[in-house]
Enzyme design. Structure first.
Site, PDB file in Angstrom:
ATOM      1  N   HIS A 153       0.898  -1.303   0.032  1.00  0.00           N
ATOM      2  CA  HIS A 153       0.004  -0.085   0.167  1.00  0.00           C
ATOM      3  C   HIS A 153       0.926   1.262   0.045  1.00  0.00           C
ATOM      4  O   HIS A 153       1.805   1.377   0.910  1.00  0.00           O
ATOM      5  CB  HIS A 153      -1.021  -0.034   1.202  1.00  0.00           C
ATOM      6  CG  HIS A 153      -1.945  -0.860   1.109  1.00  0.00           C
ATOM      7  ND1 HIS A 153      -3.108  -0.886   1.785  1.00  0.00           N
ATOM      8  CD2 HIS A 153      -2.389  -1.891   0.409  1.00  0.00           C
ATOM      9  CE1 HIS A 153      -4.013  -1.793   1.411  1.00  0.00           C
ATOM     10  NE2 HIS A 153      -3.468  -2.446   0.519  1.00  0.00           N
TER      11      HIS A 153
ATOM     12  N   TYR B  84      -9.594   5.642   6.842  1.00  0.00           N
ATOM     13  CA  TYR B  84     -10.012   6.007   8.152  1.00  0.00           C
ATOM     14  C   TYR B  84     -10.907   7.061   7.806  1.00  0.00           C
ATOM     15  O   TYR B  84     -10.786   8.143   7.435  1.00  0.00           O
ATOM     16  CB  TYR B  84      -8.645   6.543   8.607  1.00  0.00           C
ATOM     17  CG  TYR B  84      -7.537   5.640   8.924  1.00  0.00           C
ATOM     18  CD1 TYR B  84      -7.388   5.153  10.386  1.00  0.00           C
ATOM     19  CD2 TYR B  84      -6.868   4.758   8.213  1.00  0.00           C
ATOM     20  CE1 TYR B  84      -6.498   4.361  10.660  1.00  0.00           C
ATOM     21  CE2 TYR B  84      -5.885   4.162   8.429  1.00  0.00           C
ATOM     22  CZ  TYR B  84      -5.865   3.683   9.749  1.00  0.00           C
ATOM     23  OH  TYR B  84      -4.492   2.778  10.011  1.00  0.00           O
TER      24      TYR B  84
ATOM     25  N   PRO C 187      -5.261   0.409  18.267  1.00  0.00           N
ATOM     26  CA  PRO C 187      -4.609   0.066  16.814  1.00  0.00           C
ATOM     27  C   PRO C 187      -4.842   0.974  15.790  1.00  0.00           C
ATOM     28  O   PRO C 187      -4.692   0.673  14.726  1.00  0.00           O
ATOM     29  CB  PRO C 187      -5.844  -1.302  16.799  1.00  0.00           C
ATOM     30  CG  PRO C 187      -6.837  -0.791  17.620  1.00  0.00           C
ATOM     31  CD  PRO C 187      -6.249  -0.313  18.912  1.00  0.00           C
TER      32      PRO C 187
ATOM     33  N   LYS D 257       0.439   0.402  15.381  1.00  0.00           N
ATOM     34  CA  LYS D 257       1.651   0.048  15.720  1.00  0.00           C
ATOM     35  C   LYS D 257       2.219  -1.188  16.650  1.00  0.00           C
ATOM     36  O   LYS D 257       3.379  -1.448  16.620  1.00  0.00           O
ATOM     37  CB  LYS D 257       2.147   1.467  16.412  1.00  0.00           C
ATOM     38  CG  LYS D 257       2.128   2.776  15.622  1.00  0.00           C
ATOM     39  CD  LYS D 257       3.384   2.608  14.822  1.00  0.00           C
ATOM     40  CE  LYS D 257       3.000   3.409  13.366  1.00  0.00           C
ATOM     41  NZ  LYS D 257       3.462   2.860  12.198  1.00  0.00           N
TER      42      LYS D 257
ATOM     43  N   TYR E 174       3.416   6.883  10.048  1.00  0.00           N
ATOM     44  CA  TYR E 174       2.551   5.445   9.897  1.00  0.00           C
ATOM     45  C   TYR E 174       3.473   4.404   9.235  1.00  0.00           C
ATOM     46  O   TYR E 174       3.490   3.214   9.455  1.00  0.00           O
ATOM     47  CB  TYR E 174       1.608   6.053   8.799  1.00  0.00           C
ATOM     48  CG  TYR E 174       0.344   5.060   8.811  1.00  0.00           C
ATOM     49  CD1 TYR E 174      -0.788   5.107   9.559  1.00  0.00           C
ATOM     50  CD2 TYR E 174       0.490   3.960   7.818  1.00  0.00           C
ATOM     51  CE1 TYR E 174      -1.620   4.117   9.339  1.00  0.00           C
ATOM     52  CE2 TYR E 174      -0.579   3.076   7.791  1.00  0.00           C
ATOM     53  CZ  TYR E 174      -1.671   3.161   8.354  1.00  0.00           C
ATOM     54  OH  TYR E 174      -2.614   2.252   8.214  1.00  0.00           O
TER      55      TYR E 174
END
Length: 392
Positions: A72, A201, A293, A297, A385
């Protein structure tokens, strides 16, 4: 039994550490309290930072990952019925993440361990770590209904937040920091191709939602729900309707629906234990720290812990120096606190606050709009991220 490194816990942290030590010529024994079938079925994280992928490749555990993992190059933020993409390679100098289920990582590592690695004992429950301050700590455990001892030079607790390793730390030498969030996640697995190519998200008035995936044919989705929610109170149709509402945007997009194969509710919590070392006992992964979550991480922090530890143990074997081992807690905790910060910021930015007011609402939107409009803010999110560099 006698070994150089006794590892408590046969999850991804313990198994990866065993592979890294095996490659460095260091003998170890892995004790896992659960049966193999249970360990290989546990559903956990699935987003891998670049450093995690590199570590799995380095120990020969990435054949299926490279063949089946989904690379991704970004994520999508949704709010106010708008969509905003965060382009990871453009913002980080080429870094990406990979979707590959933790369940599959564990299967791969177990297969390698049983084929050519040091001992891996399933259904071996660790009872206590004794004499961690000495040069010969001992792990007491039960295997095949018989209590046994494992004498070690070092012990590593990879036994999660409910394990026994932390119990060996004296209370006077331990500090703990915790934050419980006022909401949970209702997570589902569904036999339906993902409705998106990258993770979504979403933040809306009714709460947060996340669209992820485990494979091209299996979707993983989450809904923010109140603490104490019973998954059985959410029939499938209600789940799909709520997900569709939270992902809704102005434009042409549709949430694909399919059979839901599992449901679970996960409370959201941050937790850090300091230090991560006492004598010759080291903590790694969830035994030392937990993050919500939202920032993806947890697994990646566990991998970075054991990478640091494996290098320290290899340096000790190769040169006799304990310099890196002595810095283990310091090095790991610097990364842990940064990941805790990032996870906290992502969580509080995207979730509806149960007791929030209009000010909280507009502050969340301001933070999201700053990321959508500012390359600097977006780059900060992308750097965290995809994974900060390992500081060694």
């Amino acid at each position: 039994m006698r070994t150089t490194v006794g590892i408590i816990g046969g999850g991804p942290a313990g198994l990866l550490l065993a592979r890294l030590l095996h490659g460095a010529g260091i003998d170890c024994v892995v004790l896992e309290s659960r049966p193999r079938a249970y360990v290989e079925r546990r559903q956990r994280a699935g987003m891998l930072e670049q450093g995690t992928v590199d570590a799995l490749r380095a120990c020969g555990a990435a054949d299926r990952l490279d063949a089946e993992g989904l690379i991704h190059r970004g994520i999508e933020l949704r709010f106010d019925r708008e969509r905003h993409r965060i382009d990871f390679p453009a913002l980080t100098g080429g870094r990406t993440v990979t979707i590959y289920a933790q369940t599959e990582i564990v299967k791969d590592l177990i297969a390698l361990q049983l084929a050519a690695g040091p001992p891996l004992l399933f259904e071996s429950e660790a009872l206590a770590v004794e004499k961690p301050e000495s040069e010969a700590p001992v792990v007491r455990f039960v295997h095949e209904d018989c209590e046994q001892t494992l004498s070690c030079d070092y012990v590593v607790g990879c036994d999660g937040s409910h394990g026994i390793s932390r119990d060996a730390f004296p209370a006077a030498a331990s500090r703990t920091y915790a934050h419980d969030y006022p909401y949970s996640w209702l997570g589902i697995l569904a036999d339906v191709p993902p409705s998106c190519e990258e993770l979504i998200y979403a933040r809306g008035p009714a709460g947060f939602a996340l669209h992820s995936m485990r494979s091209p044919s299996v979707s993983r989705l989450y809904l923010q729900v109140p603490n104490g929610t019973d998954a059985d109170d959410w029939p499938d149709e209600r789940i799909w309707d709520e997900l569709a509402a939270r992902f809704a945007i102005d434009g042409d997009w549709r949430l694909e629906r399919g059979p839901i194969t599992s449901k679970s509710v996960t409370p959201m919590r941050s937790y850090v234990h300091e230090p991560m070392r006492h004598g010759r006992l080291f903590l790694a992964g969830d035994a030392a720290h937990i993050v919500p979550p939202t920032g993806a991480k947890g697994l990646n922090l566990a991998v970075s812990d054991v990478r640091v530890l494996a290098r320290g143990l290899a340096e000790r074997r190769r040169t006799g120096s304990t310099q890196l081992l002595d810095r283990y807690s310091e090095v790991c905790l610097e990364r842990v606190w940064q990941a805790t910060r990032f996870s906290y910021e992502m969580t509080t930015m995207l979730h509806a606050q149960p007791d929030g007011d209009a000010f909280d609402h507009w502050m969340q939107l301001a933070r999201l709009r700053r990321i959508a409009a500012s390359r600097t803010a977006a780059a900060e999110l992308a750097a965290n991220y995809t994974g900060l560099p390992l500081a060694l």
